[in-house]
Write a protein that holds these residues in place. Structure first.
Motif, PDB file in Angstrom:
ATOM      1  N   ALA A   1       0.814  -1.215   0.000  1.00 51.88           N
ATOM      2  CA  ALA A   1       0.000   0.000   0.000  1.00 51.88           C
ATOM      3  C   ALA A   1       0.848   1.265   0.000  1.00 51.88           C
ATOM      4  O   ALA A   1       0.365   2.332  -0.404  1.00 51.88           O
ATOM      5  N   ALA A   2       2.102   1.171   0.412  1.00 48.14           N
ATOM      6  CA  ALA A   2       2.984   2.341   0.403  1.00 48.14           C
ATOM      7  C   ALA A   2       3.256   2.815  -1.022  1.00 48.14           C
ATOM      8  O   ALA A   2       3.678   3.961  -1.225  1.00 48.14           O
ATOM      9  N   ARG A   3       3.023   1.955  -2.006  1.00 51.08           N
ATOM     10  CA  ARG A   3       3.238   2.335  -3.401  1.00 51.08           C
ATOM     11  C   ARG A   3       2.056   3.121  -3.970  1.00 51.08           C
ATOM     12  O   ARG A   3       2.156   3.685  -5.058  1.00 51.08           O
ATOM     13  N   LEU A   4       0.930   3.167  -3.262  1.00 51.96           N
ATOM     14  CA  LEU A   4      -0.289   3.747  -3.803  1.00 51.96           C
ATOM     15  C   LEU A   4      -0.330   5.257  -3.613  1.00 51.96           C
ATOM     16  O   LEU A   4      -0.005   5.777  -2.548  1.00 51.96           O
ATOM     17  N   LEU A   5      -0.749   5.951  -4.649  1.00 50.89           N
ATOM     18  CA  LEU A   5      -0.986   7.387  -4.599  1.00 50.89           C
ATOM     19  C   LEU A   5      -2.451   7.599  -4.942  1.00 50.89           C
ATOM     20  O   LEU A   5      -2.871   7.409  -6.078  1.00 50.89           O
ATOM     21  N   SER A   6      -3.272   7.991  -3.945  1.00 54.38           N
ATOM     22  CA  SER A   6      -4.702   8.162  -4.149  1.00 54.38           C
ATOM     23  C   SER A   6      -5.020   9.637  -4.353  1.00 54.38           C
ATOM     24  O   SER A   6      -4.626  10.486  -3.563  1.00 54.38           O
ATOM     25  N   VAL A   7      -5.747   9.923  -5.443  1.00 51.22           N
ATOM     26  CA  VAL A   7      -6.087  11.299  -5.799  1.00 51.22           C
ATOM     27  C   VAL A   7      -7.601  11.437  -5.876  1.00 51.22           C
ATOM     28  O   VAL A   7      -8.269  10.660  -6.559  1.00 51.22           O
ATOM     29  N   ARG A   8      -8.146  12.440  -5.151  1.00 49.22           N
ATOM     30  CA  ARG A   8      -9.572  12.738  -5.201  1.00 49.22           C
ATOM     31  C   ARG A   8      -9.769  14.124  -5.793  1.00 49.22           C
ATOM     32  O   ARG A   8      -8.976  15.023  -5.560  1.00 49.22           O
TER      33      ARG A   8
END
Length: 231
Positions: free
Chosen positions: A97-104
């Motif tokens: 999950a540290a690789r994830l970049l979540s954009v809203r």
């Protein structure tokens, strides 16, 4: 007069009875039967790919799991997910999950702009973009931005969007099936395939390794992120 193979003329040419092979970089899907049905024998990068979902949460991210694993340790961008990603679920498919970049973003136009900037920057190995409907010009801009790099770019949309025109060279419909998922080939660079391809998916154990119900999942709310990977 001897027949000349289209590939001998140009790598981007192929017969209608063949799958396109030249001029693209692909990532192995991790599922041999699926890779054999895709031009280039894998997920093409640097183009728009569409997953058209009959319902959400049926294993669409598990289908991408092996490819996302192979891109480690580079980052994976998630744009417009309705819920925060669930670390346990992503770990189950082999993604830290540290690789994830979540954009809203507040609007679909803003979300499309954010996705375009990610593609243009080349900062992420993969971009997953959840979106219901986009203007045709927005889709073209995203596809063009993807072509400028080598990002694995997948848009996850409702199956109803299959009726809309799209510049995506690969459009797959996904439907639930016991023990896996049925993949339909709405559009690909190659011969038409009318019958869906069943792909067996690894099961998930999200709750203290409790047994997983492998029956066909119940319909999820339209537009929701797959429940298997979110809290």
């Amino acid at each position: 007069m001897a027949l000349v193979s289209p590939q001998h003329i140009h790598a981007s040419l192929w017969l209608a009875s063949q799958l396109a092979r030249g001029g693209m970089h692909c990532i192995d899907t991790g599922f041999a039967a699926l890779s054999a049905e895709l031009p280039g024998q894998g997920w093409p990068t640097g183009v728009l790919i569409e997953f058209l979902l009959r319902q959400a949460g049926i294993g669409e991210l598990r289908l991408l799991g092996p490819a996302l694993q192979s891109l480690a340790p580079r980052r994976i961008a998630l744009v417009q997910t309705p819920h925060a990603p669930q670390a346990i679920g992503w770990r189950q498919i082999g993604v830290d999950a540290a690789r994830l970049l979540s954009v809203r973003a507040p609007t679909s136009a803003d979300a499309a702009w954010a996705a375009e900037q990610i593609l243009k920057s080349g900062s992420c190995a993969a971009l997953l973009f959840w979106q219901r409907h986009l203007r045709k010009d927005s889709l073209r801009r995203l596809h063009l931005a993807a072509q400028g790099g080598n990002t694995l770019f997948v848009m996850l949309r409702p199956l109803s969007c299959a009726r809309d025109a799209s510049p995506a060279p690969l459009r797959l419909s996904l439907a639930p099936a016991a023990g896996g998922i049925d993949v339909g080939f709405v559009k690909r660079r190659g011969p038409q395939r009318d019958d869906p391809l069943f792909v067996s998916l690894p099961s998930l154990n999200l709750f203290h390794h409790a047994p997983v119900d492998r029956r066909t999942p119940a319909p999820a709310a339209a537009g929701s992120i797959p429940s298997e990977l979110v809290g």
